[in-house]
Design a protein around this motif. Structure first.
Motif, PDB file in Angstrom:
ATOM      1  N   ASN A   1       0.852  -1.456  -0.021  1.00  0.00           N
ATOM      2  CA  ASN A   1       0.199   0.157  -0.507  1.00  0.00           C
ATOM      3  C   ASN A   1       1.436   1.294  -0.014  1.00  0.00           C
ATOM      4  O   ASN A   1       0.512   2.678  -0.868  1.00  0.00           O
TER       5      ASN A   1
ATOM      6  N   ILE B   1       1.446   4.601  -3.446  1.00  0.00           N
ATOM      7  CA  ILE B   1       1.554   5.791  -3.349  1.00  0.00           C
ATOM      8  C   ILE B   1       3.374   5.920  -3.350  1.00  0.00           C
ATOM      9  O   ILE B   1       3.761   7.027  -4.583  1.00  0.00           O
TER      10      ILE B   1
ATOM     11  N   THR C   1       3.918   5.742  -7.447  1.00  0.00           N
ATOM     12  CA  THR C   1       3.129   6.705  -8.791  1.00  0.00           C
ATOM     13  C   THR C   1       3.751   7.981  -8.623  1.00  0.00           C
ATOM     14  O   THR C   1       4.098   8.169  -9.821  1.00  0.00           O
TER      15      THR C   1
ATOM     16  N   GLU D   1     -11.359   2.428  -0.931  1.00  0.00           N
ATOM     17  CA  GLU D   1     -10.357   1.121  -0.637  1.00  0.00           C
ATOM     18  C   GLU D   1     -10.667  -0.401  -0.988  1.00  0.00           C
ATOM     19  O   GLU D   1      -9.836  -0.409  -1.562  1.00  0.00           O
TER      20      GLU D   1
ATOM     21  N   ARG E   1      -8.012   2.313  -6.036  1.00  0.00           N
ATOM     22  CA  ARG E   1      -6.537   3.064  -5.924  1.00  0.00           C
ATOM     23  C   ARG E   1      -5.636   2.092  -7.125  1.00  0.00           C
ATOM     24  O   ARG E   1      -5.004   2.756  -7.458  1.00  0.00           O
ATOM     25  N   TYR E   2      -5.372   0.967  -6.605  1.00  0.00           N
ATOM     26  CA  TYR E   2      -5.481  -0.296  -7.815  1.00  0.00           C
ATOM     27  C   TYR E   2      -5.555   0.046  -9.175  1.00  0.00           C
ATOM     28  O   TYR E   2      -4.778  -0.189 -10.218  1.00  0.00           O
TER      29      TYR E   2
ATOM     30  N   PHE F   1      -3.981   3.005 -10.229  1.00  0.00           N
ATOM     31  CA  PHE F   1      -2.481   2.986 -10.513  1.00  0.00           C
ATOM     32  C   PHE F   1      -2.372   2.452 -12.020  1.00  0.00           C
ATOM     33  O   PHE F   1      -0.994   2.795 -12.334  1.00  0.00           O
TER      34      PHE F   1
ATOM     35  N   PHE G   1      -4.345   8.878  -3.380  1.00  0.00           N
ATOM     36  CA  PHE G   1      -4.309   8.068  -2.655  1.00  0.00           C
ATOM     37  C   PHE G   1      -3.972   7.809  -0.902  1.00  0.00           C
ATOM     38  O   PHE G   1      -4.273   7.111  -0.592  1.00  0.00           O
TER      39      PHE G   1
ATOM     40  N   ARG H   1      -5.925   6.219   1.960  1.00  0.00           N
ATOM     41  CA  ARG H   1      -5.509   5.773   3.166  1.00  0.00           C
ATOM     42  C   ARG H   1      -5.057   5.947   4.525  1.00  0.00           C
ATOM     43  O   ARG H   1      -5.600   4.673   5.289  1.00  0.00           O
TER      44      ARG H   1
END
Length: 334
Positions: free
Chosen positions: A63, A67, A70, A173, A178-179, A182, A240, A244
């Motif tokens: 996780n 960040i 990225t 989440e 996020r996945y 990204f 992100f 998080r």
């Protein structure tokens, strides 16, 4: 003359030459970060009695790596052109602050995402514009922007932490936003970097800006493209971070500039740019940086010492990657 005599007459390579041959091997830049990552995992696994191999530990590392990855993927465009910008962490913090404020005002998660990404783009393009207009190095502008962006965030937040609806963050989440975001950004970067003429120009300019200008390439245009792509990543990383933690504070982004640079060189890419630059180094390096940070904390190393260790590793890797062919003219690193 016998084969034995020919072998005896062959001059032996020095250690420096042997290292140079290994470094110039086409597979080295990809194999090196993987070997380092596996080595770090093995060392900390043994040092913690196997606790480092826990599922929650790996999930936390991953996780955090999203960040950093990225951000590192974003700045790879800037580094490719031979420029440096260490204000990306502070720009991310300001973009996250703007995104959080927009959500708290509107209650709309889509607007939060859009405002954070737009803010990241505008902030990085502003950095580029200051460098182009005044004709100074990007690193010089970045030093000023660190203070400016930090001051703005501190003025907006004060001593308080800006909270964002935890339920919304949890939904985003669990939905895998996020996945997906990204992966989408990484694919975009890979395509632009490796499959377009713009990406080839960026690498050419980073390797030799004098020759690039003589062939008609526009360094300023390439610089804007690199900062634009970086801005998208900075904005996404801001989103992100909000998801998080569910909050934004003045601590957000602190040390991110060093983590990003360390991830870049650990991923096998030189921060001086050039033909060997790539878009995936940041992701590989981010996993290594996150594992290194987590492992050092688990064995009881203080945060201050961790900063020193990361700095020493960074200097060593930069030294190893700073070698350039002596027979080709190139930009001066000043």
């Amino acid at each position: 003359m016998t084969d034995t005599e020919i072998i005896k007459g062959t001059p032996r390579l020095s250690l420096t030459d042997r290292v140079s041959i290994i470094k110039n091997n086409p597979s080295f830049s990809f194999a090196f970060p993987i070997i380092v990552l596996l080595l770090i995992i093995s060392v900390f696994g043994a040092a913690t009695g196997g606790s480092f191999f826990g599922k929650n530990i790996f999930l936390g590392i991953f996780n955090q790596a999203i960040i950093i990855g990225t951000m590192a993927t974003a700045v790879s465009f800037i580094y490719t052109t031979g420029n440096l910008d260490i204000s990306v962490g502070n720009a991310m913090a300001l973009a996250a602050t703007i995104g959080a404020l927009v959500y708290n005002t509107t209650g709309n998660a889509v607007l939060m995402v859009v405002s954070a990404i737009v803010s990241g783009i505008l902030l990085m393009v502003f950095n580029c514009t200051m460098s182009v207009i005044f004709g100074v190095k990007s690193i010089t502008v970045a030093i000023v922007m660190i203070q400016l962006y930090s001051a703005i965030v501190s003025n907006i937040l004060g001593p308080e932490t800006l909270k964002v609806d935890y339920a919304m963050c949890k939904i985003m989440e669990n939905s895998g936003f996020r996945y997906a975001a990204f992966i989408g950004y990484f694919v975009l970067c890979f395509v632009v970097f490796h499959l377009t003429s713009a990406g080839r120009e960026l690498r050419f300019i980073g390797g030799n800006d004098v020759c690039a200008n003589q062939t008609g390439m526009n360094s300023s245009k390439a610089k804007y493209i690199s900062f634009l792509m970086a801005g998208i990543g900075v904005g996404l990383a801001a989103v992100f971070t909000i998801i998080r933690t569910g909050s934004v504070s003045t601590e957000v982004g602190n040390g991110m500039g060093m983590d990003v640079m360390l991830a870049t060189v650990l991923g096998g890419m030189s921060i001086f740019g050039g033909a060997k630059s790539n878009s995936y180094a940041g992701l590989l390096g981010a996993l290594t940086v996150s594992a290194l940070n987590k492992g050092l904390l688990m064995v009881g190393i203080s945060p201050t010492v961790i900063q020193g260790v990361r700095g020493a590793i960074f200097l060593l890797l930069v030294y190893m990657n700073s070698e350039r062919p002596q027979t080709l003219p190139t930009r001066q690193q000043v």
